[in-house]
Design an enzyme around this catalytic site. Structure first.
Site, PDB file in Angstrom:
ATOM      1  N   HIS A  85      55.537  61.967   1.241  1.00 50.83           N
ATOM      2  CA  HIS A  85      55.748  60.640   1.833  1.00 50.83           C
ATOM      3  C   HIS A  85      54.550  59.722   1.602  1.00 50.83           C
ATOM      4  O   HIS A  85      54.688  58.495   1.659  1.00 50.83           O
ATOM      5  CB  HIS A  85      56.131  60.741   3.321  1.00 50.83           C
ATOM      6  CG  HIS A  85      55.024  61.042   4.272  1.00 50.83           C
ATOM      7  ND1 HIS A  85      54.789  62.301   4.777  1.00 50.83           N
ATOM      8  CD2 HIS A  85      54.094  60.248   4.855  1.00 50.83           C
ATOM      9  CE1 HIS A  85      53.781  62.272   5.617  1.00 50.83           C
ATOM     10  NE2 HIS A  85      53.332  61.030   5.678  1.00 50.83           N
ATOM     11  N   ASP A 221      56.818  68.673   1.916  1.00 50.76           N
ATOM     12  CA  ASP A 221      56.252  67.324   1.900  1.00 50.76           C
ATOM     13  C   ASP A 221      54.934  67.292   1.119  1.00 50.76           C
ATOM     14  O   ASP A 221      53.844  67.236   1.695  1.00 50.76           O
ATOM     15  CB  ASP A 221      56.042  66.845   3.330  1.00 50.76           C
ATOM     16  CG  ASP A 221      55.850  65.340   3.441  1.00 50.76           C
ATOM     17  OD1 ASP A 221      55.642  64.702   2.388  1.00 50.76           O
ATOM     18  OD2 ASP A 221      55.906  64.806   4.551  1.00 50.76           O
ATOM     19  N   SER A 656      48.156  62.167   7.340  1.00 42.91           N
ATOM     20  CA  SER A 656      49.166  62.669   6.422  1.00 42.91           C
ATOM     21  C   SER A 656      48.524  63.017   5.083  1.00 42.91           C
ATOM     22  O   SER A 656      47.827  62.198   4.488  1.00 42.91           O
ATOM     23  CB  SER A 656      50.260  61.619   6.209  1.00 42.91           C
ATOM     24  OG  SER A 656      51.011  61.437   7.375  1.00 42.91           O
TER      25      SER A 656
END
Length: 721
Positions: A85, A221, A656
């Site tokens: 992402h 991810d 992230s």
């Protein structure tokens, strides 16, 4: 003894001192503040192995990826791991209907196939220095507005001085603890970043919005990029075919040995923003105004985008990144409000404020702190309705009605380019419209203007609404929007190019430009109105935090996240979110297969190749063997392939892509999410509930090698088996 008792009492009552797993710690203070606790928790490294101001350390393998994520260097040749992402915008940017890297994934089978990503950059932190004295010395006692002006001036002067001392470097001076402390960061920025690979979204985004912020999770991810430098291998340089992979002085070792419940973990990265010192006044604004505004506006827009994306692959590619960026904090706001209410955080903060007031009243020397909460209260009384109007204008018009933003961007960029660089002008127009679909934007504009009319106070309504929508069109929003797009030269690429081809200059007036200009005019006016209450809040906030730290002078404290490099440590750990509910600490590929849903193919599709590998139990060396005996292993028995795991590390947005490291500083996973059960974590860390969700690095290696056939990338990594 009395002092120690009172300090402990305050810490117990207020929850000021960080708990075992809580804390986004500043690297320069690890040795003094955290190292003993980290060693006791199982760390095998020296403090200087993590952060060494006089040499290389793990810190030098951690990067800011893009504008809001973390990444890590995993090979001597500048190979980057980050989240899927985090790379999503770049993957979308490079995708077309002919080369749909979002849907199909991509893997460069040699370095010549690695794709440059225009506009993408990464930053390395080269130096960290505390500069509190240089920023604030001699300023105490000044009126706060004058104090703020002088601090800002010193920030500029200090940045200029360090820029001269470190030519070519980026300089940031950041405040901590509400302006009570300052650090300076010297950074290298690299702008030649190339896309190396990513799994299809059916792996990298598996679970979509449904699973976002949820545990158990089965999302692969991750994505892979590479830093390129000038031919010397170290100097930052803009893209050139002559550039070479960055020669990393430090890269992370990857551990394929796995982990077990209770194992030590640490995360180093760039957490974006927390509000751990938030007062009840701010909580009320969040629960009653800011989050409801965001949830409504983004939810309405996303529904329009979703329908158009489902109907067209072209629109899906154009709007995938926009949708993802919107939906992430839309769902976060929903979960945040729910958790804050469920966990009674406002009541806990009210108790903290009452204790703070009693403490300040107990000694005349502390009287200055009695001003803190009234200042915050007074600022919020004025600012909340104004900030609400500003938020709506930003979310609903500036951030959603794309034709208005396009008009503003091109009106500023094109005149000079048309006069001197016509080819560059044509390329700029093409780039601006690449991810734009007029029919979709028309639908969005109707709903966003309707919401603006409903939510913004009359005195702050943009002129295009009062004059055009309500005046000329009598409140008929659909009729106004039809007129807007029919008459604006910016409504689509073809219309603008035809207009320019006819020899016309850009129009001095245009209805789309009027939307942008009149909205921004009101926005700027609101910013001016908010200046005084913002100063009031800043003064109260600074005093409040200073007082809280003084109350618990013997405790260990960390500042709110502000997208500067931090370290958090904890352990792999299962948890019990509710009565009779237990969540294990890891998930497996079997769960991916169980979640496949033909009724929801957008979010829960499993690639055929992944099904084949699962059916054949062909996991290579990436299966977890921790539950098997040596005899079973010798006989070829295999355990499940783990996909994700949870740890107690304290993270937030910006983390992230951060590396999850074991007790030896080896990479075991990539942090990518928080959990729904503790969505209030940005306000208050919940020790029993809060979990960091991570993709297992063995799943990353498995996908690269067995699924994608790009095992050559593993050859350049340092992997311990």
């Amino acid at each position: 003894m009395k002092k120690l008792f009172l300090s402990a009492l305050c810490a117990l009552a207020l929850g000021l001192t960080a708990s075992a797993d809580e804390g986004m710690w500043l690297l320069p203070y690890l040795q003094k503040t955290n190292y003993a606790d980290m060693k006791a928790a199982g760390l095998k490294l020296k403090a200087t192995d993590i952060y060494n101001p006089d040499g290389q350390s793990l810190k030098d393998a951690i990067i800011i990826f893009g504008s809001g994520c973390t990444g890590e260097i995993v090979s001597p040749d500048g190979l980057i791991f980050t989240n899927h992402h985090c790379g999503y915008g770049s993957i979308q940017q490079l995708s077309t209907t002919e080369h749909d890297y979002l849907a199909d994934g991509f893997w460069a089978m040699n370095r010549a196939e690695e794709i440059p990503v225009p506009g993408l950059s990464v930053h390395f932190i080269r130096k960290i220095e505390e500069v509190t004295d240089r920023m604030t010395e001699g300023l105490e006692g000044l009126p706060f507005e004058e104090y703020t002006e002088k601090v800002n001036k010193r920030r500029e002067e200090l940045s200029e001085a360090f820029a001269a001392e470190y030519p070519g470097k980026k300089i940031r001076v950041e405040s901590f603890f509400g302006g009570n402390q300052y650090f300076l960061f010297v950074m290298d920025e690299y702008t030649d970043i190339r896309f190396v690979g990513a799994p299809p979204s059916s792996i990298g985004k598996f679970g979509g919005d449904t699973d976002n912020w949820m545990w158990p999770r089965h999302t692969g991810d991750f994505s892979v990029f590479r830093v390129y430098a000038a031919p010397d291998g170290t100097t930052p340089a803009d893209y050139s075919p002559e550039n070479v992979p960055y020669k990393a002085p430090v890269h992370l070792t990857v551990s394929a040995k796995g982990y077990k419940d209770g194992d030590f973990t640490m995360v180093m990265g760039f957490p974006g923003s927390t509000t751990r010192y938030m007062t009840t006044y701010e909580i009320d604004e969040m629960l009653d105004v800011a989050n409801p505004n965001r949830i409504l506006i983004r939810g309405e827009r996303q529904e329009i985008l979703r329908k158009d994306m489902e109907a067209s692959d072209r629109v899906r590619i154009q709007y995938s990144d926009k949708y993802a960026n919107s939906s992430n904090y839309w769902k976060n706001s929903i979960g945040m409000s729910k958790a804050v209410r469920k966990l009674g955080i406002r009541d806990r903060r009210r108790e903290q404020e009452a204790a703070f007031t009693r403490w300040a009243q107990a000694d005349p020397a502390r009287s200055e702190y009695l001003r803190a909460l009234p200042l915050i209260a007074a600022s919020k009384e004025v600012s909340v309705p104004l900030a609400s109007d500003r938020q709506v204008l930003n979310e609903a018009i500036v951030g959603s009605v794309e034709v208005a933003t396009i008009a503003a961007v091109l009106n500023k960029a094109l005149p000079e380019l048309l006069a001197s660089q016509p080819q560059a002008a044509a390329e700029t127009v093409a780039a601006v419209y690449k991810d734009y679909n007029e029919p979709t934007d028309r639908k969005v504009a109707v709903r966003m203007i309707e919401l603006t009319r409903e939510m913004v106070s009359p005195e702050n309504m943009p002129e295009f609404i009062t004059t055009e929508v309500e005046g000329r069109f009598g409140g008929d929003v659909q009729a106004y929007v039809d007129w807007l797009y029919d008459n604006s030269v910016y409504a689509n690429r073809e219309k603008l190019e035809n207009w320019l081809a006819a020899g016309n200059g850009l129009p001095a007036q245009d209805p789309a430009l009027a939307v942008f200009d009149t909205t921004v005019a009101k926005y700027v006016d609101l910013v001016a109105q908010l200046r005084e209450p913002a100063l009031q809040f800043a003064e109260g906030h600074k005093l409040y935090i200073k007082g809280l730290l003084e109350m618990d002078a013997d405790g260990k404290h960390y500042p709110d996240a502000n997208f500067t490099i931090r370290l958090t440590y904890g352990n792999v750990k299962s948890y019990d979110p509710a009565d009779a509910v237990h969540y294990d600490y890891f998930t497996t590929l079997e769960g991916v297969m169980e979640k496949e849903d033909e009724l929801n193919p957008t979010e829960f599709t499993v690639p055929a190749r992944l099904k084949e590998l699962y059916a054949e139990q062909d996991y290579g060396r990436y299966a977890d063997l921790s539950g098997l005996s040596r005899r079973e292993i010798r006989r070829g028995a295999k355990e499940d392939l783990r996909t994700c795991f949870v740890s107690t590390n304290d993270i937030t947005g910006g983390n992230s892509g951060s590396p999850v490291l074991n007790d030896r500083g080896q990479l075991i996973g990539l942090a990518f999410d928080g959990n729904w059960d503790a969505m209030s974590g940005d306000v208050l860390f919940e020790t029993e509930l809060q979990r960091c969700i991570n993709v297992d690095v063995r799943y990353v290696l498995f996908v690269i090698d067995k699924f994608a056939g790009a095992g050559h990338l593993l050859d350049e990594m340092t992997i311990v088996w």
